[in-house]
Design a protein around this motif. Structure first.
Motif, short mmCIF file in Angstrom:
data_model
loop_
_atom_site.label_atom_id
_atom_site.label_comp_id
_atom_site.label_asym_id
_atom_site.label_seq_id
_atom_site.Cartn_x
_atom_site.Cartn_y
_atom_site.Cartn_z
N VAL A 152 -8.72 -3.97 0.04
CA VAL A 152 -8.28 -2.61 0.41
C VAL A 152 -9.10 -2.15 1.61
N LYS A 163 -5.71 0.13 -4.34
CA LYS A 163 -4.72 -0.05 -3.27
C LYS A 163 -4.01 1.26 -2.96
N HIS A 186 -3.32 -6.20 0.88
CA HIS A 186 -3.16 -5.94 -0.56
C HIS A 186 -2.61 -7.15 -1.31
#
Ligand SMILES: Nc1ncnc2c1ncn2[C@@H]1O[C@H](COP(=O)(O)OP(=O)(O)OP(=O)(O)O)[C@@H](O)[C@H]1O
Length: 608
Positions: free
Chosen positions: A246, A334, A240
């Motif tokens: 992701v 995320k 991240h």
């Protein structure tokens, strides 16, 4: 082949067959394993291979050698010693016989470690260099168009080129992995391809999947859970914060590990009532692990995507565009991993997943509303601090959900809060814990409604739950940013599952093509990128001897590589539609695995 592996093959290749066979007479309170699961597993154990390729080599060979074993005593009398040695050598050789994959001559395939819908994963030895042992993911380039299905059986069938979208998907996975370098992420060693297969050569995680360890140990102690989840979180922090990537598919199946030797417990504690099934993890050694579980490695970047371009320092697909919507979008992406982290931590600590219902419709609603509870008595001895952390992850509003940094700063992660025993002493005196549970479970029947203690397939629960979650969040995001000028490309990239669902049978201009092409570039750019690296693109031309391989299992025939989560959602949706059509008679059959079953049997009696 281990029983778990047989179950896994059965689960993966037989989903639709099982759905058709759904044993609707099972109730939520029935803890016994379903009949169809049992019979299929037994059938597989008796030698029927579920694998179209290997079934012809190792499956048949192995089967052929089983018969003499039954009559071993007589055979020993008849056959001279040197013949026995030859037979043993032949048997060993036949057991390790795998398909000969063109382009993989450097590697000796040693063992089949796993299989996905379109791939087999092998443990392999380097015959030429010093790479030692590796894992090789072999992905078939089958044409997934349903009209082509029967042609796989015809000897003159020549496989078509893979769909551009599937090619883009696999190249995207490789491209993403190529840029990653972290101790808790499986390293990409090489990439190659032949006319029929892609080969992804990976660092080997010799322990295999964490999933099997949850089954083996029933649940993990807080120390061992922390040991595991912190390493997963470190990998996510790197993805991240440093790589702008992701993962989108964090689940026990994709968390692999290096094994460590078992260290007996110095001061064994007597088992608590209801905890008889808990397997001894041995001594927990900080920084090393326990229960045979050492270093953690996350795998399977098939669904991952880049949300932040490290070179341009801009959100992907929107160079120079830094509107708040885009920043939010990145955060939402995320936060999907953070939700998954919460699901995994919950599961480690108690042995069953946070969201479960035998009905896919109800399960969907529970995930969408974030309806879970720390159900008594399973959670009674788990610290409030761990529960607090989970509550900040399984939080429906992505804006309020912990980021990876917040997660890593939590007292439970840093062991800076009270110990579980200190907490318990405090809670026992004022009864807060009891009141907490009682308030959640006021309605006698509702206690079963959150998670049935029946046997369920954790894998499918995770897959359905995550897919629903992604769909929810991406839908919300679309509402927020979809109408704003300048962001349409980003929204395209981040397809909703609805779109994935309907695009599966599309041609190359479908959503998968667009999605893969937009992140991090067009398919051509991706391929160009591959050529410009050390990763080999080894086009092996000419006749491929394995081209008569069987078709992929019928259950997955129309789907392509990288579409597995969409696939399960599609199947789930189909079931919901079917159920509606039949006026409520249908329930999703999530049988086939063990986690709730193992924890369910005894504690259920305690709650009743
Ligand atoms: N590097 C590795 N070391 C050890 N085992 C591995 C490795 N990579 C994959 N495996 C095994 O193979 C399985 C399938 O791998 P992976 O998830 O990458 O493939 P996939 O085709 O994406 O599968 P799925 O359809 O389940 O997502 C894993 O769950 C694991 O059991």
């Amino acid at each position: 082949m281990s029983t778990i592996q047989q179950l896994k093959n059965f689960i993966r290749h037989g989903k639709q067959a099982r759905a058709a066979n759904d044993d609707s007479t099972r109730t939520k309170h029935d803890h016994s394993p379903p009949n169809n699961h049992q019979s299929a597993a037994t059938k597989m154990a008796s030698g029927a291979s579920s694998d179209p390729e290997v079934g012809h080599s190792s499956g048949h060979q192995h089967h052929g050698h089983d018969a003499p074993h039954a009559d071993e005593h007589k055979a020993k009398k008849r056959v001279p010693d040197d013949n026995i040695a030859r037979l043993v050598a032949e048997e060993n050789a036949s057991r390790s016989k795998f398909p000969r994959y063109p382009g993989l001559e450097r590697w000796e395939l040693v063992e089949k470690m796993g299989d996905g819908a379109f791939s087999n994963v092998y443990r392999a030895r380097d015959l030429e260099g010093n790479a030692g042992e590796v894992a090789i993911k072999v992905v078939r380039k089958y044409e997934m168009n349903s009209q082509q299905g029967n042609k796989h059986l015809h000897p003159d069938f020549k496989p078509k080129a893979p769909k551009a979208a599937e090619r883009a998907n696999i190249l995207k996975e490789v491209q993403i992995m190529k840029t990653l370098d972290h101790p808790n992420i499986i390293r990409l060693i090489d990439f190659a391809e032949s006319r029929q297969y892609y080969y992804i050569i990976l660092e080997l995680a010799p322990g295999g999947e964490l999933f099997h360890q949850i089954v083996r140990l029933t649940y993990f102690s807080e120390d061992l859970s922390r040991h595991v989840i912190v390493q997963v979180a470190k990998a996510l922090e790197y993805l991240h914060e440093e790589r702008g990537t992701v993962h989108r598919d964090i689940k026990p199946e994709n968390i692999l590990f290096y094994p460590i030797p078992f260290t007996p417990t110095k001061n064994p504690m007597p088992k608590q009532p209801g905890d008889e099934d808990k397997v001894d993890e041995g001594e927990f050694i900080k920084g090393v692990g326990a229960g045979g579980i050492g270093q953690i490695k996350i795998a399977d970047f098939g669904l991952s995507k880049i949300v932040w371009d490290n070179q341009t320092m801009t959100p992907c697909g929107t160079v120079g565009y830094t509107a708040p919507e885009i920043v939010k979008d990145e955060r939402y992406s995320k936060s999907v991993d953070m939700w998954a982290l919460g699901c995994v931590l919950y599961t480690l600590l108690c042995g069953f997943p946070p969201f479960y219902d035998e009905s896919i419709e109800v399960l969907t609603e529970k995930v969408a509303k974030g309806q879970f509870t720390f159900l008594s008595p399973w959670w009674d001895d788990i610290s409030q601090s761990a529960q607090d952390l989970i509550s900040h992850l399984l939080c429906v509003d992505p804006e309020k959900r912990f980021t990876i940094r917040e997660f890593l700063a939590h007292p439970w992660i840093n062991e800076s809060g009270p110990t579980p025993r200190e907490e318990k002493r405090a809670l026992d005196s004022d009864g807060v814990l009891r009141a907490f549970d009682a308030s959640k479970l006021a309605d006698g029947d509702k206690r079963y409604d959150f998670r049935s203690p029946g046997a369920v397939n954790l894998r499918e629960v995770f897959d359905v739950g995550y897919a629903v979650h992604r769909q929810e969040e991406e839908g919300k995001r679309r509402k927020q940013v979809g109408n704003k000028a300048g962001v349409s490309r980003l929204v395209d990239v981040d397809a909703t599952l609805e779109e994935e669902d309907t695009s599966m049978d599309d041609d190359d201009s479908g959503e998968y093509g667009r999605k893969a092409a937009a992140v991090p570039g067009s398919t051509q750019q991706l391929e160009q990128g591959m050529r410009n690296t050390h990763i080999k693109d080894q086009e092996v031309r000419g006749r491929d001897p394995s081209r008569k391989a069987h078709p992929p299992p019928a259950a997955v025939e129309q789907k392509g590589y990288g579409q597995h989560s969409a696939q399960i959602t599609a199947a789930a949706r189909q079931q919901v539609r079917e159920r509606n059509r039949q006026k409520g008679a249908f329930e999703l059959n999530l049988d086939g695995a063990t986690l709730l079953g193992r924890r369910g049997a005894k504690p259920a009696a305690r709650v009743a």
